[in-house]
Scaffold this active site. Structure first.
Site, PDB file in Angstrom:
ATOM      1  N   ASN A  87     -21.995  22.453  28.986  1.00  0.00           N
ATOM      2  CA  ASN A  87     -21.230  23.697  29.076  1.00  0.00           C
ATOM      3  C   ASN A  87     -21.905  24.784  28.251  1.00  0.00           C
ATOM      4  O   ASN A  87     -22.305  24.557  27.110  1.00  0.00           O
ATOM      5  CB  ASN A  87     -19.795  23.479  28.591  1.00  0.00           C
ATOM      6  CG  ASN A  87     -18.950  24.736  28.712  1.00  0.00           C
ATOM      7  OD1 ASN A  87     -18.668  25.389  27.738  1.00  0.00           O
ATOM      8  ND2 ASN A  87     -18.586  25.070  29.939  1.00  0.00           N
ATOM      9  N   GLY A  88     -22.020  25.981  28.837  1.00  0.00           N
ATOM     10  CA  GLY A  88     -22.835  27.013  28.214  1.00  0.00           C
ATOM     11  C   GLY A  88     -22.110  27.958  27.283  1.00  0.00           C
ATOM     12  O   GLY A  88     -22.749  28.742  26.587  1.00  0.00           O
ATOM     13  N   HIS A  89     -20.774  27.915  27.239  1.00  0.00           N
ATOM     14  CA  HIS A  89     -20.052  28.918  26.453  1.00  0.00           C
ATOM     15  C   HIS A  89     -18.632  28.429  26.205  1.00  0.00           C
ATOM     16  O   HIS A  89     -17.904  28.090  27.143  1.00  0.00           O
ATOM     17  CB  HIS A  89     -20.025  30.239  27.221  1.00  0.00           C
ATOM     18  CG  HIS A  89     -19.764  31.442  26.392  1.00  0.00           C
ATOM     19  ND1 HIS A  89     -18.585  31.627  25.691  1.00  0.00           N
ATOM     20  CD2 HIS A  89     -20.520  32.542  26.138  1.00  0.00           C
ATOM     21  CE1 HIS A  89     -18.621  32.792  25.063  1.00  0.00           C
ATOM     22  NE2 HIS A  89     -19.802  33.362  25.315  1.00  0.00           N
ATOM     23  N   ALA A  90     -18.258  28.413  24.938  1.00  0.00           N
ATOM     24  CA  ALA A  90     -16.929  27.894  24.586  1.00  0.00           C
ATOM     25  C   ALA A  90     -15.794  28.772  25.102  1.00  0.00           C
ATOM     26  O   ALA A  90     -14.651  28.316  25.211  1.00  0.00           O
ATOM     27  CB  ALA A  90     -16.819  27.753  23.070  1.00  0.00           C
ATOM     28  N   TYR A  91     -16.088  30.040  25.430  1.00  0.00           N
ATOM     29  CA  TYR A  91     -15.041  30.967  25.827  1.00  0.00           C
ATOM     30  C   TYR A  91     -15.060  31.327  27.315  1.00  0.00           C
ATOM     31  O   TYR A  91     -14.157  31.996  27.790  1.00  0.00           O
ATOM     32  CB  TYR A  91     -15.160  32.261  25.016  1.00  0.00           C
ATOM     33  CG  TYR A  91     -14.642  32.146  23.598  1.00  0.00           C
ATOM     34  CD1 TYR A  91     -13.333  32.484  23.274  1.00  0.00           C
ATOM     35  CD2 TYR A  91     -15.464  31.697  22.572  1.00  0.00           C
ATOM     36  CE1 TYR A  91     -12.852  32.388  21.975  1.00  0.00           C
ATOM     37  CE2 TYR A  91     -15.001  31.595  21.268  1.00  0.00           C
ATOM     38  CZ  TYR A  91     -13.688  31.944  20.974  1.00  0.00           C
ATOM     39  OH  TYR A  91     -13.231  31.851  19.689  1.00  0.00           O
TER      40      TYR A  91
END
Length: 380
Positions: free
Chosen positions: A232-236
């Site tokens: 996954n590239g971005h927590a948000y």
């Protein structure tokens, strides 16, 4: 003519953050003189990546300090200090990254330097600012990453904190210092007055996170929610943002219309009918996508997805990208001529001025290599 030609920079700095700002100024045409300890020079000469050294200095030192000169001075020696003060009177910019209080003890803090040269731009890098409980804590990149919250943005939910594989705080801080210096130079051109420019590693790395920190501050203080799905590239950000394994390598999917993506991939995503689901059920969706992408090779998926205008890419390593035509056409490499005649290949400045790329074959200097010449030139 480069934009900063004619400007003199005195760099009382070591390691990466402030010296990287000096490198940017040098590439833009400024004359940068490193003020270093006699014989050994600055401590960064012995900080190595992979234990790689060239001609007695670390390879990383060569990458950060090319295009500069070196002046050896013992700042505790009254005669050397007097020569430095004469040099300061003719300088445009001074940079340093000593801990708070060090330059004050020497008598080269901004207030004292301003008496010698009222128009000087005096630029400082600190670790955490001049005040507070961390003011004297070592300003080291990994420490800054860890203290700033940055390490909780990468990796999966099941893993611990993950640092960047780069000295990202140092590099960004150097860029911020350069921004501040250039702004102060514009102000000086208008007002004929100097300025004190201050940047800290902590403030720089917090600024890098401005998007996600703003989200945290305006979303009830909810912590970043890292995905449980690898890549996954971005927590948000919502599904499908991330890196996925294919039958032979990896593929990256950026943001886009999830329903359209599902149709193209042949994945039934009809259960996620609301865009809100793309965020709240991100891991479920990414798992379904991952299960489909593993069935074909990357090139096959790239062909299918690009035809449908879906943002995607291969995932290259250094060998692959540096041999690709897209890299070669940028002409990013340059050869430096080391003092002993050894060639060293490095990267150039990423900036172009009037469509001219900024190259320089001038390698990092040996400690004190220009002391005699500078003494004669400036009558020190």
């Amino acid at each position: 003519m480069k934009p900063l030609e004619g400007l003199l920079v005195l760099e009382f700095a070591q390691f990466m953050a402030a010296p990287s700002a000096g490198l940017k100024l040098a590439d833009l045409g400024a004359r940068v003189i490193k003020i270093e300890r006699p014989v050994k020079g600055e401590a960064g000469r012995q900080i190595a990546i992979k234990n790689l050294f060239i001609d007695g200095d670390s390879l990383v030192f060569h990458t950060i300090n090319r295009n500069k000169e070196s002046y050896a001075a013992d700042l505790k020696n009254p005669e050397d200090l007097e020569r430095i003060k004469k040099l300061i009177q003719q300088a445009d910019i001074i940079t340093h990254n000593f801990r708070p209080g060090v330059m004050e003890k020497i008598g080269l803090d901004y207030e004292q330097v301003k008496k010698l040269n009222s128009k000087v731009i005096y630029a400082i890098v600190t670790g955490y600012g001049n005040k507070g409980p961390w003011a004297n804590k070592p300003g080291q990149d990994l420490l800054i990453q860890s203290l700033s919250g940055l390490t909780w943005l990468s990796g999966t939910k099941q893993k611990g904190p993950v640092p960047f594989g780069l000295a990202v705080a140092d590099m960004v801080c150097g860029a911020h210092l350069c921004q501040g210096i250039l702004a102060a130079l514009i102000r000086r051109a208008k007002t004929q007055t100097g300025a004190l420019v201050e940047v800290s590693l902590m403030e720089s790395i917090l600024d890098v996170q401005f998007e996600v920190l703003t989200s945290y501050l305006n979303d009830g203080g909810k912590l970043p929610d890292r995905s449980s799905v690898k890549g996954n590239g971005h927590a948000y950000l919502s599904a499908p943002y991330g890196i996925y394994q294919t039958a032979d390598s990896y593929i990256t999917l950026a943001m886009g219309n999830l329903w359209h993506l599902g149709e193209v991939l042949g994945v039934d995503l009809s259960a996620y009918s609301k865009k809100e689901d793309w965020f709240t059920k991100r891991d479920e969706i990414n798992t379904l996508i991952a299960q489909q992408l593993i069935k074909k090779e990357t090139d096959a998926w790239i062909f299918i997805l690009e035809e449908q205008k879906i943002w995607c890419s291969k995932v290259y390593n250094y060998q692959e990208i540096l041999n690709h035509e897209a890299y070669k056409i940028l002409d990013m490499q340059q050869q430096l001529d080391l003092p002993d005649g050894t060639p060293l290949t490095s990267t150039r400045s990423p900036i172009q001025i009037n469509r001219q790329k900024l190259f320089s074959a001038k390698a990092a200097p040996k400690a004190g290599a220009h002391t005699v010449a500078i003494n004669q030139e400036f009558n020190l």
